[in-house]
Design a protein around this motif. Structure first.
Motif, PDB file in Angstrom:
ATOM      1  N   UNK A 197      39.642 -21.518  48.763  1.00 11.96           N
ATOM      2  CA  UNK A 197      39.931 -21.595  50.196  1.00 11.96           C
ATOM      3  C   UNK A 197      41.022 -22.638  50.384  1.00 11.96           C
ATOM      4  N   UNK A 198      41.756 -22.529  51.479  1.00 14.62           N
ATOM      5  CA  UNK A 198      42.745 -23.549  51.787  1.00 14.62           C
ATOM      6  C   UNK A 198      42.027 -24.852  52.132  1.00 14.62           C
ATOM      7  N   UNK A 199      42.756 -25.950  51.965  1.00 18.63           N
ATOM      8  CA  UNK A 199      42.143 -27.273  52.125  1.00 18.63           C
ATOM      9  C   UNK A 199      41.542 -27.485  53.508  1.00 18.63           C
ATOM     10  N   UNK A 200      42.104 -26.839  54.526  1.00 16.22           N
ATOM     11  CA  UNK A 200      41.561 -27.013  55.867  1.00 16.22           C
ATOM     12  C   UNK A 200      40.184 -26.368  56.023  1.00 16.22           C
ATOM     13  N   UNK A 201      39.812 -25.500  55.072  1.00 14.12           N
ATOM     14  CA  UNK A 201      38.505 -24.841  55.136  1.00 14.12           C
ATOM     15  C   UNK A 201      37.593 -25.244  53.969  1.00 14.12           C
ATOM     16  N   UNK A 202      38.071 -26.182  53.156  1.00 19.21           N
ATOM     17  CA  UNK A 202      37.298 -26.578  51.981  1.00 19.21           C
ATOM     18  C   UNK A 202      36.133 -27.489  52.367  1.00 19.21           C
ATOM     19  N   UNK A 203      34.933 -27.057  52.040  1.00 19.25           N
ATOM     20  CA  UNK A 203      33.721 -27.846  52.281  1.00 19.25           C
ATOM     21  C   UNK A 203      33.061 -28.098  50.931  1.00 19.25           C
TER      22      UNK A 203
ATOM     23  N   UNK B 109      41.138 -36.411  52.319  1.00 17.26           N
ATOM     24  CA  UNK B 109      42.528 -36.800  52.085  1.00 17.26           C
ATOM     25  C   UNK B 109      43.469 -35.605  52.284  1.00 17.26           C
ATOM     26  N   UNK B 110      43.089 -34.450  51.747  1.00 11.50           N
ATOM     27  CA  UNK B 110      43.953 -33.280  51.844  1.00 11.50           C
ATOM     28  C   UNK B 110      44.135 -32.819  53.284  1.00 11.50           C
ATOM     29  N   UNK B 111      43.075 -32.861  54.070  1.00 11.99           N
ATOM     30  CA  UNK B 111      43.169 -32.348  55.437  1.00 11.99           C
ATOM     31  C   UNK B 111      44.012 -33.236  56.336  1.00 11.99           C
ATOM     32  N   UNK B 112      44.303 -34.465  55.907  1.00 11.26           N
ATOM     33  CA  UNK B 112      45.155 -35.348  56.705  1.00 11.26           C
ATOM     34  C   UNK B 112      46.638 -34.968  56.592  1.00 11.26           C
ATOM     35  N   UNK B 113      46.982 -34.201  55.572  1.00 13.07           N
ATOM     36  CA  UNK B 113      48.370 -33.789  55.371  1.00 13.07           C
ATOM     37  C   UNK B 113      48.541 -32.390  55.984  1.00 13.07           C
ATOM     38  N   UNK B 114      49.391 -32.291  57.003  1.00  9.04           N
ATOM     39  CA  UNK B 114      49.500 -31.046  57.765  1.00  9.04           C
ATOM     40  C   UNK B 114      49.976 -29.864  56.923  1.00  9.04           C
ATOM     41  N   UNK B 115      50.820 -30.129  55.921  1.00  9.92           N
ATOM     42  CA  UNK B 115      51.311 -29.043  55.082  1.00  9.92           C
ATOM     43  C   UNK B 115      50.323 -28.721  53.973  1.00  9.92           C
TER      44      UNK B 115
END
Length: 227
Positions: free
Chosen positions: A79-85, A50-56
């Protein structure tokens, strides 16, 4: 790469956005075994998606996980959401909730120092506690509760608590009297994390320091006061 160089690389020109840190404080004690831990892990995956779908939000929201089952430990560093695993969490031991809260608060203070050292603005950090039990580490939870209350009143952190199953809502309410604990409906971890993701997205779109109205947790939780 040294810790100092790694920190600088996180805050270079490729991502100059202010940061919105959130620590997930997750109960992984024996009582969370089987369907609870499976639903929690599935919810974490949904949260990341869900978080990675929001560009900001994917650039501003930072996630860390502190688990507490037998002992409190850092299961995933910021880590930022784009790198969260999301890690796959297992269960073990008792419920050292007080130690876990202390670790989460210490983690946030350390992260704030990193932001300041790199000249990075940040939003008020969140701690999001999920538990199905009560503390087993003596009176330490009361000492941790005083830290939470001081941080809340000083607008240094926003602390949320969600009880699962037979969680002790009275204790959760004492940890942060400023915000009533929520009681999860059944195994609606996915819906809970969808709410959390939407909330973090709303916060990340605001100005740092601004008060952001949050959606009512309809459909996945009830307030502890009425439980």
């Amino acid at each position: 790469m040294t810790a100092e160089l790694f920190d600088a690389a996180e805050f270079d020109d490729s991502n100059p956005e202010p940061r919105c840190p959130c620590v997930l404080l997750l109960d992984t004690s024996d009582s969370m075994a089987s369907e609870h831990i499976a639903a929690l892990n599935a919810g974490l995956v949904s949260f990341a998606e869900e978080l990675t779908r929001d560009e900001l939000a994917r650039l501003r929201v930072e996630i860390a996980i502190v688990s507490f089952g037998g002992r409190a430990e850092l299961a995933a560093d910021f880590v930022t959401a784009d790198r969260f695993c999301p890690p796959v969490l297992g269960t073990a031991g008792n419920t050292p909730m007080g130690s876990a809260i202390d670790l989460a608060l210490d983690l946030i203070e350390s992260r704030k120092q990193t932001y300041k050292a790199n000249g990075t603005p940040y939003f008020r950090p969140w701690i999001f506690l999920v538990t199905d039990g009560e503390p087993t580490d003596g009176n330490r939870w009361q000492e941790a509760a005083r830290r939470v209350q001081s941080a809340e009143s000083g607008r240094k952190v926003s602390f949320f608590a969600v009880g699962v199953g037979a969680a002790n809502l009275d204790i959760l309410g004492q940890i942060n009297p400023a915000r009533a604990p929520l009681l999860l409906q059944g195994l609606k971890f996915r819906e809970m994390f969808q709410w959390l993701s939407a909330s973090m997205q709303s916060v990340s779109r605001a100005e740092p320091g601004a008060d952001v109205p949050l959606q009512t947790p309809i459909g996945w939780a009830s307030t502890g006061a009425g439980a």
